[in-house]
Motif scaffolding. Structure first.
Motif, PDB file in Angstrom:
ATOM      1  N   ASN A 189      33.230  44.846  15.172  1.00 33.95           N
ATOM      2  CA  ASN A 189      33.705  44.645  14.018  1.00 33.95           C
ATOM      3  C   ASN A 189      35.330  44.132  13.564  1.00 33.95           C
ATOM      4  N   SER A 190      35.927  44.336  15.099  1.00 35.40           N
ATOM      5  CA  SER A 190      37.119  44.643  14.864  1.00 35.40           C
ATOM      6  C   SER A 190      37.690  42.821  15.362  1.00 35.40           C
ATOM      7  N   VAL A 191      36.503  42.635  16.277  1.00 38.10           N
ATOM      8  CA  VAL A 191      36.743  40.569  16.666  1.00 38.10           C
ATOM      9  C   VAL A 191      36.339  39.874  15.168  1.00 38.10           C
ATOM     10  N   ARG A 192      35.423  40.316  14.416  1.00 38.42           N
ATOM     11  CA  ARG A 192      35.225  39.838  13.261  1.00 38.42           C
ATOM     12  C   ARG A 192      36.606  39.915  12.514  1.00 38.42           C
ATOM     13  N   LEU A 193      37.122  41.000  12.520  1.00 38.94           N
ATOM     14  CA  LEU A 193      38.099  41.142  11.204  1.00 38.94           C
ATOM     15  C   LEU A 193      39.327  40.163  11.979  1.00 38.94           C
ATOM     16  N   GLY A 233      49.223  51.842   8.177  1.00 33.46           N
ATOM     17  CA  GLY A 233      48.886  50.692   9.585  1.00 33.46           C
ATOM     18  C   GLY A 233      48.070  51.208  10.468  1.00 33.46           C
ATOM     19  N   PHE A 234      48.468  49.403  11.139  1.00 33.62           N
ATOM     20  CA  PHE A 234      47.237  49.179  12.508  1.00 33.62           C
ATOM     21  C   PHE A 234      48.465  48.992  13.763  1.00 33.62           C
ATOM     22  N   ASP A 235      47.764  49.750  15.379  1.00 36.21           N
ATOM     23  CA  ASP A 235      48.157  48.652  16.569  1.00 36.21           C
ATOM     24  C   ASP A 235      47.486  47.439  17.091  1.00 36.21           C
ATOM     25  N   TRP A 236      47.874  46.589  17.919  1.00 31.40           N
ATOM     26  CA  TRP A 236      46.901  45.041  18.458  1.00 31.40           C
ATOM     27  C   TRP A 236      45.861  45.822  18.510  1.00 31.40           C
ATOM     28  N   ASN A 237      45.304  46.895  19.147  1.00 30.11           N
ATOM     29  CA  ASN A 237      44.065  46.876  19.203  1.00 30.11           C
ATOM     30  C   ASN A 237      42.935  47.272  17.843  1.00 30.11           C
ATOM     31  N   LEU A 238      43.729  46.646  16.777  1.00 31.05           N
ATOM     32  CA  LEU A 238      42.925  46.716  15.497  1.00 31.05           C
ATOM     33  C   LEU A 238      42.638  48.586  15.036  1.00 31.05           C
ATOM     34  N   GLN A 239      43.530  49.465  15.722  1.00 33.90           N
ATOM     35  CA  GLN A 239      43.219  50.530  14.824  1.00 33.90           C
ATOM     36  C   GLN A 239      44.441  51.556  14.326  1.00 33.90           C
ATOM     37  N   PHE A 240      43.404  52.121  12.896  1.00 38.31           N
ATOM     38  CA  PHE A 240      44.659  52.568  11.764  1.00 38.31           C
ATOM     39  C   PHE A 240      45.772  53.966  12.938  1.00 38.31           C
ATOM     40  N   ASN A 241      46.995  53.977  11.713  1.00 42.11           N
ATOM     41  CA  ASN A 241      46.725  54.358  12.072  1.00 42.11           C
ATOM     42  C   ASN A 241      48.407  55.148  10.987  1.00 42.11           C
ATOM     43  N   GLY A 249      33.790  50.964  11.468  1.00 40.91           N
ATOM     44  CA  GLY A 249      34.809  50.789  11.598  1.00 40.91           C
ATOM     45  C   GLY A 249      35.351  49.417  11.293  1.00 40.91           C
ATOM     46  N   ALA A 250      36.491  49.288  11.453  1.00 40.18           N
ATOM     47  CA  ALA A 250      37.592  47.907  10.800  1.00 40.18           C
ATOM     48  C   ALA A 250      37.585  47.402   9.659  1.00 40.18           C
ATOM     49  N   GLU A 251      36.166  48.044   9.011  1.00 38.58           N
ATOM     50  CA  GLU A 251      36.054  48.032   7.617  1.00 38.58           C
ATOM     51  C   GLU A 251      37.363  48.724   6.569  1.00 38.58           C
ATOM     52  N   ASN A 252      37.856  50.016   6.413  1.00 41.92           N
ATOM     53  CA  ASN A 252      38.997  49.821   6.246  1.00 41.92           C
ATOM     54  C   ASN A 252      40.642  48.899   6.219  1.00 41.92           C
ATOM     55  N   LEU A 253      40.285  47.849   7.739  1.00 41.21           N
ATOM     56  CA  LEU A 253      41.330  47.004   7.486  1.00 41.21           C
ATOM     57  C   LEU A 253      41.560  45.911   6.839  1.00 41.21           C
ATOM     58  N   GLU A 254      40.352  45.144   6.602  1.00 39.35           N
ATOM     59  CA  GLU A 254      39.505  43.809   6.622  1.00 39.35           C
ATOM     60  C   GLU A 254      39.841  44.444   4.964  1.00 39.35           C
ATOM     61  N   LEU A 255      39.893  45.175   4.256  1.00 39.77           N
ATOM     62  CA  LEU A 255      40.118  45.056   2.740  1.00 39.77           C
ATOM     63  C   LEU A 255      40.643  46.266   2.744  1.00 39.77           C
ATOM     64  N   SER A 256      41.944  46.283   3.424  1.00 37.83           N
ATOM     65  CA  SER A 256      43.570  46.264   3.867  1.00 37.83           C
ATOM     66  C   SER A 256      43.920  44.986   3.661  1.00 37.83           C
TER      67      SER A 256
END
Length: 148
Positions: free
Chosen positions: A128-132, A23-31, A81-88
């Motif tokens: 990276n998170s801003v770009r995401l 999952g992720f939180d609104w800080n765009l951190q994976f968890n 940083g954040a590439e896993n969320l972007e790909l998800s």
């Protein structure tokens, strides 16, 4: 996969993790999160894969043709940083699924410090998170911006 932890010094097997979905939180951190009851019902059997909203970057496995159809990694991202969320996000929004397979295990060493050389003038993870947020979150990006 389920993460099996290895000791950073001795490489000794420390034990296996629990079966969870990303999952992720609104800080765009994976968890990691427990598998929701509705997903357990959809799966039907404990050995069936679970659909996961996101995936940890070091565990990401993807079909090469599908990865290329998605456009591979975003060239606007830097280092880590954040590439896993972007790909998800890209996987789900472009017709794919992410699955955690309970009988698949990956050994992982959690480092005590980052192996990357960071530029002191740039917060790469935030950049990276801003770009995401700008590329994939549309109206939901406000939740990220409220936290930075």
């Amino acid at each position: 996969p389920v993460i099996d932890v290895l000791d950073t010094e001795t490489m000794e097997y420390q034990g296996n993790g629990y079966f969870a979905v990303g999952g992720f939180d609104w800080n765009l951190q994976f968890n990691w999160h427990s598998v929701p009851e509705h997903e357990n019902k959809r799966r039907g059997h404990s050995w069936s894969p679970a659909w996961s909203p996101t995936m940890a970057g070091g565990l990401f496995s993807i079909d090469k043709e599908f990865f290329e159809r998605l456009g591979t990694y975003d060239s606007g991202f830097d280092i880590w940083g954040a590439e896993n969320l972007e790909l998800s996000f890209k996987t789900w929004m472009c017709g794919g699924t992410l699955e955690i397979v309970p009988c698949s295990h990956v050994g992982h060493i959690f480092r005590k410090r980052s192996p990357y050389k960071w530029r002191s003038s740039v917060n790469v993870v935030q950049r990276n998170s801003v770009r995401l947020a700008e590329v994939w979150l549309d109206d939901y990006k406000k939740y990220y911006y409220q936290r930075i």
